[in-house]
Design a protein around this motif. Structure first.
Motif, mmCIF file in Angstrom:
data_model
loop_
_atom_site.group_PDB
_atom_site.id
_atom_site.type_symbol
_atom_site.label_atom_id
_atom_site.label_comp_id
_atom_site.label_asym_id
_atom_site.label_seq_id
_atom_site.Cartn_x
_atom_site.Cartn_y
_atom_site.Cartn_z
ATOM 1 N N PHE A 39 2.071 9.422 -5.765
ATOM 2 C CA PHE A 39 2.762 10.688 -5.493
ATOM 3 C C PHE A 39 3.703 11.048 -6.640
ATOM 4 O O PHE A 39 3.753 12.200 -7.071
ATOM 5 N N LEU A 40 4.450 10.056 -7.141
ATOM 6 C CA LEU A 40 5.353 10.317 -8.262
ATOM 7 C C LEU A 40 4.580 10.692 -9.522
ATOM 8 O O LEU A 40 5.020 11.552 -10.291
ATOM 9 N N LEU A 41 3.418 10.070 -9.721
ATOM 10 C CA LEU A 41 2.584 10.420 -10.872
ATOM 11 C C LEU A 41 2.110 11.862 -10.760
ATOM 12 O O LEU A 41 2.193 12.626 -11.727
ATOM 13 N N ALA A 42 1.631 12.264 -9.590
ATOM 14 C CA ALA A 42 1.165 13.637 -9.389
ATOM 15 C C ALA A 42 2.308 14.631 -9.559
ATOM 16 O O ALA A 42 2.137 15.695 -10.156
ATOM 17 N N ALA B 32 11.258 2.352 -7.886
ATOM 18 C CA ALA B 32 9.991 1.850 -7.353
ATOM 19 C C ALA B 32 9.549 0.590 -8.090
ATOM 20 O O ALA B 32 8.956 -0.309 -7.483
ATOM 21 N N SER B 33 9.854 0.503 -9.384
ATOM 22 C CA SER B 33 9.477 -0.703 -10.112
ATOM 23 C C SER B 33 10.330 -1.894 -9.672
ATOM 24 O O SER B 33 9.846 -3.030 -9.643
ATOM 25 N N MET B 34 11.581 -1.650 -9.310
ATOM 26 C CA MET B 34 12.389 -2.739 -8.758
ATOM 27 C C MET B 34 11.831 -3.171 -7.403
ATOM 28 O O MET B 34 11.769 -4.366 -7.101
ATOM 29 N N LEU C 61 0.827 -1.211 0.000
ATOM 30 C CA LEU C 61 0.000 0.000 0.000
ATOM 31 C C LEU C 61 0.858 1.257 0.000
ATOM 32 O O LEU C 61 0.549 2.236 -0.700
ATOM 33 N N LEU C 62 1.948 1.246 0.764
ATOM 34 C CA LEU C 62 2.845 2.405 0.778
ATOM 35 C C LEU C 62 3.516 2.604 -0.581
ATOM 36 O O LEU C 62 3.686 3.737 -1.030
ATOM 37 N N LEU C 63 3.879 1.519 -1.230
ATOM 38 C CA LEU C 63 4.470 1.620 -2.562
ATOM 39 C C LEU C 63 3.472 2.194 -3.555
ATOM 40 O O LEU C 63 3.834 3.029 -4.391
#
Length: 86
Positions: free
Chosen positions: A21-24, A45-47, A13-15
């Motif tokens: 947040f990164l998208l915004a 984040a994808s890793m 959930l935190l990820l």
């Protein structure tokens, strides 16, 4: 093939919140340095996604949504970065 659903954890959930947040941040900023940081953060984040979501057969909707948001954010931020540096 049998669908497998794993329990959602706090880390997942935190990820997902971090991905949103990164998208915004990628959508709202026009600074090229911030966009470069967003691109690198999405790659990291994808890793982390593949460490937290253990199995690729996981049919949990959060698994698919998180990966989709990360891919969209990376592609969008990279294209926006390339357009702004021209």
């Amino acid at each position: 093939m049998e669908k497998i659903y794993y329990k959602t954890t706090r880390g997942q959930l935190l990820l997902f919140c971090f991905s949103l947040f990164l998208l915004a941040l990628g959508l709202s900023t026009m600074n090229i340095i911030t966009l470069a940081i967003v691109c690198l953060s999405v790659i990291n984040a994808s890793m982390l996604h593949f460490n937290l979501f253990i199995d690729t057969r996981n049919c949990n909707i959060l698994n698919r949504m998180d990966f989709g948001v990360q891919v969209f954010t990376l592609v969008f931020s990279l294209i926006k970065f390339l357009l702004l540096t021209n």
